[in-house]
Motif scaffolding. Sequence first.
Motif, mmCIF file in Angstrom:
data_model
loop_
_atom_site.group_PDB
_atom_site.id
_atom_site.type_symbol
_atom_site.label_atom_id
_atom_site.label_comp_id
_atom_site.label_asym_id
_atom_site.label_seq_id
_atom_site.Cartn_x
_atom_site.Cartn_y
_atom_site.Cartn_z
ATOM 1 N N ALA B 355 0.828 -0.707 0.010
ATOM 2 C CA ALA B 355 -0.151 -0.428 -0.048
ATOM 3 C C ALA B 355 1.268 1.387 0.134
ATOM 4 N N VAL B 356 2.313 1.003 0.109
ATOM 5 C CA VAL B 356 3.130 2.129 0.800
ATOM 6 C C VAL B 356 4.186 1.807 -0.400
ATOM 7 N N CYS B 357 4.204 1.540 -1.211
ATOM 8 C CA CYS B 357 5.836 1.503 -2.048
ATOM 9 C C CYS B 357 5.110 1.243 -3.354
ATOM 10 N N SER B 358 5.668 0.522 -4.469
ATOM 11 C CA SER B 358 5.383 1.601 -5.390
ATOM 12 C C SER B 358 5.054 0.077 -6.736
ATOM 13 N N VAL B 359 5.066 -1.030 -6.401
ATOM 14 C CA VAL B 359 4.510 -2.152 -6.538
ATOM 15 C C VAL B 359 3.175 -3.145 -6.149
ATOM 16 N N GLY B 360 3.644 -4.257 -5.888
ATOM 17 C CA GLY B 360 2.407 -4.888 -5.026
ATOM 18 C C GLY B 360 3.307 -6.585 -4.426
ATOM 19 N N LEU B 361 2.302 -7.587 -4.443
ATOM 20 C CA LEU B 361 2.565 -9.389 -3.746
ATOM 21 C C LEU B 361 3.499 -9.447 -5.311
ATOM 22 N N ASP B 362 5.519 -9.549 -5.336
ATOM 23 C CA ASP B 362 5.946 -9.686 -6.335
ATOM 24 C C ASP B 362 6.598 -10.767 -5.514
ATOM 25 N N MET B 363 6.682 -11.753 -6.346
ATOM 26 C CA MET B 363 7.653 -12.573 -6.887
ATOM 27 C C MET B 363 7.727 -13.750 -5.342
ATOM 28 N N ILE B 364 6.321 -14.279 -5.764
ATOM 29 C CA ILE B 364 5.835 -14.723 -3.647
ATOM 30 C C ILE B 364 5.827 -15.708 -4.221
ATOM 31 N N ALA B 365 6.075 -17.526 -3.810
ATOM 32 C CA ALA B 365 5.956 -18.468 -4.145
ATOM 33 C C ALA B 365 4.947 -18.360 -3.077
ATOM 34 N N ILE B 366 3.126 -19.704 -3.919
ATOM 35 C CA ILE B 366 2.819 -20.211 -2.929
ATOM 36 C C ILE B 366 2.294 -21.985 -2.758
ATOM 37 N N PRO B 367 1.753 -22.122 -2.285
ATOM 38 C CA PRO B 367 1.351 -24.169 -2.023
ATOM 39 C C PRO B 367 0.849 -23.959 -3.469
ATOM 40 N N GLY B 368 1.233 -25.119 -4.219
ATOM 41 C CA GLY B 368 0.670 -25.883 -5.253
ATOM 42 C C GLY B 368 -0.707 -26.307 -4.950
ATOM 43 N N ASP B 369 -1.243 -25.961 -4.290
ATOM 44 C CA ASP B 369 -2.190 -26.602 -4.275
ATOM 45 C C ASP B 369 -3.525 -25.597 -3.818
ATOM 46 N N THR B 370 -3.134 -23.951 -3.635
ATOM 47 C CA THR B 370 -3.720 -23.027 -3.676
ATOM 48 C C THR B 370 -4.469 -22.943 -5.281
ATOM 49 N N THR B 371 -6.208 -22.822 -4.809
ATOM 50 C CA THR B 371 -6.956 -22.806 -5.927
ATOM 51 C C THR B 371 -6.813 -21.233 -6.805
ATOM 52 N N ALA B 372 -7.239 -21.650 -8.135
ATOM 53 C CA ALA B 372 -7.450 -20.555 -9.112
ATOM 54 C C ALA B 372 -8.591 -19.278 -7.853
ATOM 55 N N GLU B 373 -9.083 -19.958 -7.281
ATOM 56 C CA GLU B 373 -10.708 -18.593 -6.475
ATOM 57 C C GLU B 373 -9.377 -18.057 -5.443
ATOM 58 N N THR B 374 -8.224 -18.891 -4.865
ATOM 59 C CA THR B 374 -7.918 -17.508 -3.886
ATOM 60 C C THR B 374 -7.007 -17.049 -4.581
ATOM 61 N N ILE B 375 -6.266 -17.582 -5.836
ATOM 62 C CA ILE B 375 -5.602 -16.491 -6.593
ATOM 63 C C ILE B 375 -5.924 -15.789 -7.157
ATOM 64 N N SER B 376 -7.601 -15.314 -7.310
ATOM 65 C CA SER B 376 -7.734 -14.354 -7.909
ATOM 66 C C SER B 376 -8.250 -13.595 -6.756
ATOM 67 N N GLY B 377 -8.127 -13.513 -5.173
ATOM 68 C CA GLY B 377 -8.988 -13.532 -4.499
ATOM 69 C C GLY B 377 -7.711 -12.569 -3.831
ATOM 70 N N MET B 378 -6.110 -12.763 -4.391
ATOM 71 C CA MET B 378 -5.075 -11.705 -3.915
ATOM 72 C C MET B 378 -4.798 -11.020 -5.025
ATOM 73 N N ILE B 379 -5.062 -11.502 -5.844
ATOM 74 C CA ILE B 379 -5.582 -10.303 -7.548
ATOM 75 C C ILE B 379 -6.154 -9.198 -7.108
ATOM 76 N N ALA B 380 -7.159 -9.707 -6.515
ATOM 77 C CA ALA B 380 -8.417 -8.709 -6.019
ATOM 78 C C ALA B 380 -8.051 -7.666 -4.930
#
Lengths: 88, 447
Positions: B355-380
């Motif tokens: 919220a205070v720097c130049s970009v966002g959640l960048d180059m972060i690895a998450i567990p392989g079984d994370t659902t598409a919807e959860t990824i969408s939630g993070m993007i949202a």
Amino acid sequence: MKAILTVLGHDQVGIVAKVSTKLAELDVNIIDISQTLMQENFTMMMMVTWDDATKFDTIKDGLNELGQATGLDIHIQREEIFDAIQKL
Amino acid sequence: METNSILETIQMISEEKLDIRTITMGISLFDCIDSDGEKARQKIYNKLMTKAKNLVKVANQIESEYGIPIVNKRISVTPISLIAAASDDKDYVAYAKTMDQAAKDLGVDLIGGFSALVQKGYQSGDVKLIQSIPQALTETSRVCGSVNVGSTRSGINLDAIGQMGQVVKDLAKVDPVNCMSLVIFANAVEDNPFMAGAFHGVGEADCVINVGISGPGVVKSALEHVKGQPIDVVSETIKKTTFKVTRMGQFVGDLASKALDVPFGIVDLSLAPTPNEGDSVAEILEEIGLESVGAPGTTAALALLNDAVKKGGVMACEHVGGLSGAFIPVSEDAEMIRAVNAGNLNIEKLEAMTAVCSVGLDMIAIPGDTTAETISGMIADEAAIGVINNKTTAVRIIPATGKKVGDEVEFGGLFGRAPVMAVNTNSPAAFIHRGGRIPAPIHSFKN
């Protein structure tokens, strides 16, 4: 073209002589020299000029050869970079 | 001869790892549009080869003569979804391959612009481009893609966010490492020289040179001299240091622009870290006084850093643009990786930092079984931070297929390695499946 030459390494006899001789061979003129010893380390800076702007790579290669032969760390950089960073 | 200034500059380059992260040539492809896809791709290849013919040579020459490392030479192009839309091609993979071939033949490291702008809706080219992303980024090695899913002016396209969650999953299925070539943006900028998010905006000139710098080590080293002093002194020190760092960007950009006979666009003031020791944004935050990045106070320290970097850099450069702030890519920052592995830094804190720097959640690895919807939630969530705060935010996350929290994904080189981080497993599926568009915020109506 004006450039800054820096020479770093263990002190040894004849560093200034060797570097100046090489520069003379390369037809490079020295316009300022500053050198000092920090503990055992020799540090020298030279401001140098030459006319033919296309000769940079030849001069750099010549100095690299000397650096390898003497175990000294010799760098050459065009002068404008120092002004760009340090002066308004 | 001012020996102190000379020594300081040499030290900045050799010990504190000051370098030019990238010279990026932005090239418009609008004059390559053709109803015949084959012809369009031939025009694209020819234009790239002509405009960027001397890019690598000139960058190498500057590096040699001035002793400044120029780490990457890159190209950004007009979003392909706009260029390819006039053709009848069913998918746009062939365009990515053309970009890849040109990048290889020119010797540039990366080429960005396999992109679509869908913050308000899709045109026909956007649909095909997004569908082509998994295959295009899998079958090429130097192509980067991005999709803009929201803007302060338009709101947030929840349909696109829903789709991008699945695209990220599909891309990771083949090889998680491919995900580092895809960024999902809100408020994407048109003159960003940094990858994977660079594209050449529609309002840009035919061809421009943009420059991105890297100098966290220099800032950290300067702060070591003001230990224990008030935070005002910290801010002043960062300003003075970044002034010098960004002067270098301006200087190199000027040189490249003249040598290539291409207008100089902008200097991006971002401090880009690398995985090398001593080239870390997290170390700056710790030097300011945090035991570890992630500690309470991290967001405040980062806000100060980001603001001081801009204030120092703005006066050093003719035109400032791109993302211009501090980057916090986890895998590319050795100290961030250490903090994650020690349990000191989690995704929720990283989200607050965005919220205070130049970009966002960048180059972060998450567990392989994370659902598409959860990824969408993070993007949202990231898009919302960007849209509401009038800033760019981005998501570049890597679902590490077959891996779980504590494992690692290796990217190599500049991109480092990422420890797999825990994600909240409560499902946002019903929210994401609603689809539609989150309206533009009230403060966007400024006319």
